[in-house]
Design an enzyme around this catalytic site. Sequence first.
Site, PDB file in Angstrom:
ATOM      1  N   SER A   1      14.302 -49.274   7.143  1.00  0.00           N
ATOM      2  CA  SER A   1      14.577 -47.972   6.518  1.00  0.00           C
ATOM      3  C   SER A   1      14.946 -46.852   7.485  1.00  0.00           C
ATOM      4  CB  SER A   1      13.389 -47.548   5.664  1.00  0.00           C
ATOM      5  OG  SER A   1      12.202 -47.485   6.426  1.00  0.00           O
TER       6      SER A   1
ATOM      7  N   GLU B   1      10.801 -29.893  -0.630  1.00  0.00           N
ATOM      8  CA  GLU B   1       9.515 -29.899   0.056  1.00  0.00           C
ATOM      9  C   GLU B   1       9.581 -30.998   1.104  1.00  0.00           C
ATOM     10  OE1 GLU B   1       9.974 -31.762  -2.617  1.00  0.00           O
ATOM     11  OE2 GLU B   1       9.210 -33.632  -1.775  1.00  0.00           O
TER      12      GLU B   1
ATOM     13  N   LYS C   1      17.115 -41.759   3.689  1.00  0.00           N
ATOM     14  CA  LYS C   1      16.936 -40.567   2.865  1.00  0.00           C
ATOM     15  C   LYS C   1      18.240 -39.837   2.568  1.00  0.00           C
ATOM     16  CE  LYS C   1      12.101 -39.429   3.584  1.00  0.00           C
ATOM     17  NZ  LYS C   1      11.592 -40.442   4.556  1.00  0.00           N
TER      18      LYS C   1
HETATM   19  C1  LIG Z   1      10.457 -41.154   4.425  1.00  0.00           C
HETATM   20  C2  LIG Z   1      10.546 -42.515   4.964  1.00  0.00           C
HETATM   21  C3  LIG Z   1       9.931 -43.622   4.309  1.00  0.00           C
HETATM   22  C4  LIG Z   1       9.054 -43.465   3.117  1.00  0.00           C
HETATM   23  O1  LIG Z   1       9.683 -42.969   1.963  1.00  0.00           O
HETATM   24  P1  LIG Z   1      10.074 -43.915   0.758  1.00  0.00           P
HETATM   25  O2  LIG Z   1      10.484 -42.965  -0.313  1.00  0.00           O
HETATM   26  O3  LIG Z   1       8.864 -44.716   0.393  1.00  0.00           O
HETATM   27  O4  LIG Z   1      11.187 -44.794   1.205  1.00  0.00           O
HETATM   28  C5  LIG Z   1      10.131 -44.879   4.835  1.00  0.00           C
HETATM   29  N1  LIG Z   1      10.874 -45.084   5.951  1.00  0.00           N
HETATM   30  C6  LIG Z   1      11.465 -44.062   6.607  1.00  0.00           C
HETATM   31  C7  LIG Z   1      12.254 -44.345   7.822  1.00  0.00           C
HETATM   32  C8  LIG Z   1      11.318 -42.751   6.136  1.00  0.00           C
HETATM   33  O5  LIG Z   1      11.913 -41.747   6.797  1.00  0.00           O
END
Ligand SMILES: *Cc1c(COP(=O)(O)O)cnc(C)c1O
Length: 402
Positions: free
Chosen positions: A377, A111, A89
């Site tokens: 992610s 938000e 993010k």
């Molecule tokens: C917020 C988050 C997501 C989901 O958000 P996307 O916009 O779909 O990427 C996925 N993985 C992690 C670690 C997150 O913090």
Amino acid sequence: MTYQVDEAGFYGEFGGAYIPEMLHGNIDHLKNHYTEIMYEASFQKEFQELLRDYVGRPSPLYLAKRLSAHYGGKIYLKREDLNHTGAHKINNTIGQILLAQRLGKKRIIAETGAGQHGVATATVCALMGLKCIVYMGKIDIARQAPNVSRMKMLGAEVRPALSGSQTLKDATNEAIRDWISNTEDTHYIIGSVVGPHPYPDMVARFQSVISEEVRWQLKVKEGTEVPDYLIACVGGGSNAAGIYYHYLDEPEAKIIAVEAAGKGIDTGESAATSVLGTMGIIHGSKTLLMQTEDGQIVEPYSISAGLDYPGIGPQHAHLISSGRAEVYSATDDEALAAALELSRIEGIIPALETAHAFAILDKMSFKPDDIVVINLSGRGDKDLATFTEYLNRETGEHKSDH
Ligand SMILES: *Cc1c(COP(=O)(O)O)cnc(C)c1O
């Protein structure tokens, strides 16, 4: 056929900007200038330096040998979990804060549901010395206390959304209301590839650094830039958009999106938007969303707070409905089991969101030479309480606290 946004802000039939009149000035200005600003040399220099020295990029592309031996193929993990603040993010919030500065904005609003985007936004506001207000549903504030403390520690003001179900969609409504009253000095940092055009495209471009790096990293390791599979979990879809971005026009790279099935797709407690969703407008964008027959948004459910969004980014809706991307889903229990497996087999504790991407590996079959890239992610520190409960359940122990 193109998978990128068109002049009018659409991906096929999805996207657009369905916004209140009062926001047209800001959104039009953003739409007319975002690419020019973000590809300007001094912007790119500052963006690249921060990604390197502050976020810690490039994130490694790691060949997971034991996981590969278990599932076949050569499975590479794109280590977004190693970024500052623990997930992808931050790539987007760094980009948007630099943009806000160049637009002359002094005040940032955002938000947040689980608080991850709120923390990433509060972080870059501290970095740049800008005022930060994060709207969060009152219920989420209670559920996500550690992230509320982080935001406060970073100097952000967390404002509770008291209307409706007091969760993410109510926080979004409050943020939009704030923006309408403060269009002059305020920039709204949206956290995923959702919202009115140009947000989905802008956020995807900031996150596209992920696939830009994968291309050269694979070239070094495998002699080719193009993998056979790209796998990512999808909430709104920003980490997925980032890892797909530079491969959309190469069909050899099969694109796999993994949604949260919650307790099961047909249980009424799910967030599998592309399966359960129908066309509608959410957050200023025409896309697939979970709604009742008369258009009321259905509260989504997933054990992972980052995936329980009732819509899906318009680009993903287009990729899925055109057949370019294939969708899988994983239940809460499958994601928990996958998180435990990755921890035990590779020594990496993933975020619960991320664990959904790993949970589909046993539904797939790879050839020995297949190159598979999974977007890791985020890291799982924030989810330890949930993991602890799961471990206790698995080992048949029960909490003896009284
Ligand atoms: C917020 C988050 C997501 C989901 O958000 P996307 O916009 O779909 O990427 C996925 N993985 C992690 C670690 C997150 O913090």
